[in-house]
Design a protein around this motif. Structure first.
Motif, PDB file in Angstrom:
ATOM      1  N   UNK A  69       0.714  -1.187   0.017  1.00  0.00           N
ATOM      2  CA  UNK A  69      -0.013  -0.075  -0.121  1.00  0.00           C
ATOM      3  C   UNK A  69       0.889   1.365   0.017  1.00  0.00           C
ATOM      4  N   UNK A  70       2.072   1.129  -0.034  1.00  0.00           N
ATOM      5  CA  UNK A  70       3.090   2.518  -0.039  1.00  0.00           C
ATOM      6  C   UNK A  70       2.710   3.266  -0.923  1.00  0.00           C
ATOM      7  N   UNK A  71       2.845   2.801  -2.136  1.00  0.00           N
ATOM      8  CA  UNK A  71       2.440   3.788  -3.460  1.00  0.00           C
ATOM      9  C   UNK A  71       1.030   4.261  -3.657  1.00  0.00           C
ATOM     10  N   UNK A  72       0.017   3.777  -2.810  1.00  0.00           N
ATOM     11  CA  UNK A  72      -1.145   4.258  -2.606  1.00  0.00           C
ATOM     12  C   UNK A  72      -1.041   5.405  -1.694  1.00  0.00           C
ATOM     13  N   UNK A  73      -0.544   5.083  -0.607  1.00  0.00           N
ATOM     14  CA  UNK A  73      -0.457   6.009   0.474  1.00  0.00           C
ATOM     15  C   UNK A  73       0.430   7.377  -0.073  1.00  0.00           C
ATOM     16  N   UNK A  74       1.563   7.240  -0.873  1.00  0.00           N
ATOM     17  CA  UNK A  74       2.276   8.379  -1.641  1.00  0.00           C
ATOM     18  C   UNK A  74       1.286   9.247  -2.667  1.00  0.00           C
ATOM     19  N   UNK A  75       0.507   8.265  -3.121  1.00  0.00           N
ATOM     20  CA  UNK A  75      -0.636   8.839  -4.385  1.00  0.00           C
ATOM     21  C   UNK A  75      -1.595   9.768  -3.338  1.00  0.00           C
ATOM     22  N   UNK A  76      -1.938   9.415  -2.002  1.00  0.00           N
ATOM     23  CA  UNK A  76      -2.874  10.118  -1.153  1.00  0.00           C
ATOM     24  C   UNK A  76      -2.239  11.531  -0.549  1.00  0.00           C
ATOM     25  N   UNK A  77      -1.000  11.611  -0.796  1.00  0.00           N
ATOM     26  CA  UNK A  77      -0.310  12.411  -0.177  1.00  0.00           C
ATOM     27  C   UNK A  77       0.388  12.243   1.380  1.00  0.00           C
ATOM     28  N   UNK A  78       0.182  11.152   1.687  1.00  0.00           N
ATOM     29  CA  UNK A  78       0.716  10.772   2.987  1.00  0.00           C
ATOM     30  C   UNK A  78       2.290  11.511   3.074  1.00  0.00           C
ATOM     31  N   UNK A  79       2.361  11.971   4.446  1.00  0.00           N
ATOM     32  CA  UNK A  79       3.719  12.453   4.563  1.00  0.00           C
ATOM     33  C   UNK A  79       4.591  11.539   4.976  1.00  0.00           C
TER      34      UNK A  79
END
Length: 420
Positions: free
Chosen positions: A68-78
């Motif tokens: 899920x790391x890429x999805x977190x990055x796409x969601x703007x996770x810091x």
């Protein structure tokens, strides 16, 4: 995503579809095990509100293995890192720590929780059962737990499985029914937090201020330009917060702090929420025949250190690593859960002991003075301090002769400078 399973017999029943439960369900299903993921709430987008949304970097490898790391990055996770201030100065997390992930994640639970639920439910071997409240455990003929009895809008229903996993939070119904009682450790702080936009920040690093009077304040940059402001004062100040404007009392915690955020244009975008009493909970046993606990159901930490989310990911993975091969081979699953329990105790109880002791709201002890004083001024101390602080190392990392020698050297130098 199926809300009504095709059958009522599973390899594993996971109770609670939040961080720990979704993590365990996803990993188990990817190993080919049939999983019932049982959630009391009916809304698949439900999320936990009382949370700073801070995930320690120790959980980053689990997040990456979940995919899920890429999805977190796409969601703007810091990609978070932290700075800690005490009266000894700033202890700033190094950009690189040997053997440690480069960062953790800060992402609002309203983004994270539905993402994890979708990830688990997308697995063909997972049946997500929403709106199902566990009311009892089902016993096999030999007295071993072999399932759960749930209440749904359609009535009562039994779900059978070889293992019941309690991932249902600090007030765990599974733990209660399995007689896995917990020992509460009082917390002499209370807490309030809220989400804001337009907070003036020097950078995107999280910050924690530990004041000499025991009060604490935090800044957590999150996704979507949202910043979480949180405070955990000592309970001696509780009436001050309760009788006045809680938002103003929260914002006043930042007055005069070093590198305080600029709040002149801050706009609150959530309720101010809090917990007036949040004890730590240690369960001497986190397994019973047919039952295992993960996440907050297994152990509740003082939220001051932001450990709950990270350990929810990690304990969910630890359990699956032990039980998955055994379940697939038809072996003794209770022995596997006992191995998990030993790892849980060995890894987390030392952290629990220190965190619970600090929740007393007391002056810094001798070791804390050495470390808080040494971390801002010495690389060896700083590296050990932050390897522990990010939960990538045990408290023993702080007690190595080399680290203590460097901390003592800094302490002696500071005394000489003060005398001069």
């Amino acid at each position: 995503m199926g809300q009504t399973p095709a059958m009522d017999r599973y390899d594993v029943i996971v109770v609670g579809a939040s961080i720990a439960g979704c993590t365990a369900a996803t990993f188990l299903a990817r190993d080919g095990l049939k999983v019932a993921l049982v959630e009391a709430h009916r809304d698949e987008n439900m999320y936990k509100r009382l949370c700073t949304h801070f995930i320690q970097s120790s959980a980053t490898p689990t997040i990456e293995r979940l995919g899920i790391a890429k999805e977190l990055d796409a969601a703007g996770a810091v990609h978070n890192s932290g700075d800690l201030w005490t009266s000894y100065g700033w202890a700033r997390e190094p950009e690189t720590l040997p053997g440690c992930p480069a960062y953790g994640y800060s992402v609002r639970r309203e983004v994270l929780d539905p993402l994890l639920r979708r990830t688990a439910a997308a697995e063909p071997c997972v049946d997500l059962i929403l709106g199902a409240k566990v009311v009892d455990l089902v016993l096999d003929a030999d007295g071993r737990v072999g399932g759960v009895d749930v209440r749904t809008s359609g009535g009562r229903r039994e779900i059978r499985g070889r293992l019941v996993v309690g991932a249902d939070g600090k007030a765990s119904k599974v733990a209660e029914l399995a007689d896995l009682s917990g020992h509460e450790v009082p917390n002499n702080r209370f807490g309030y937090l809220a989400q804001f936009r337009n907070v003036g920040l020097k950078d995107q690093r999280s910050k924690l201020w530990l004041l000499d009077n025991g009060d604490t304040a935090y800044v957590f940059p999150n996704d979507a330009g949202v910043t979480v402001l949180a405070a955990m004062p000592g309970k001696s100040r509780l009436e001050e917060f309760r009788r006045g404007d809680t938002e103003q009392a929260l914002l006043a915690m930042y007055d005069g702090l070093p590198e305080a955020p600029d709040l002149s244009s801050a706009e609150r975008v959530s309720d101010v929420i809090g917990a007036l009493d949040y004890p730590s909970i240690l369960r001497p046993r986190i397994t019973a025949p047919g039952v295992a606990l993960i996440g907050d159901a297994a152990m509740v930490f003082d939220p001051l250190w932001g450990l709950g989310c990270g350990y929810a990911f990690q304990t969910g993975e630890w359990l699956t690593q032990e039980v998955s091969p055994v379940l697939r081979a038809g072996g003794d699953v209770d022995r596997a859960t006992q191995r998990y329990a030993k790892k849980h105790a060995r890894t987390l109880r030392p952290h629990f002991k220190l965190a619970a002791d600090f929740s007393k709201v007391r002056p810094f002890n001798t070791l804390e003075k050495l470390l808080f004083g040494g971390a801002p001024r010495d690389e060896v101390v700083a590296n050990a301090f932050w390897r522990y602080g990010t939960r990538n190392a045990s408290p023993a990392a702080l007690l190595s002769p080399r680290v203590l020698a460097h901390a003592m050297r800094v302490h002696r130098r500071a005394k000489r400078e003060l005398a001069a």
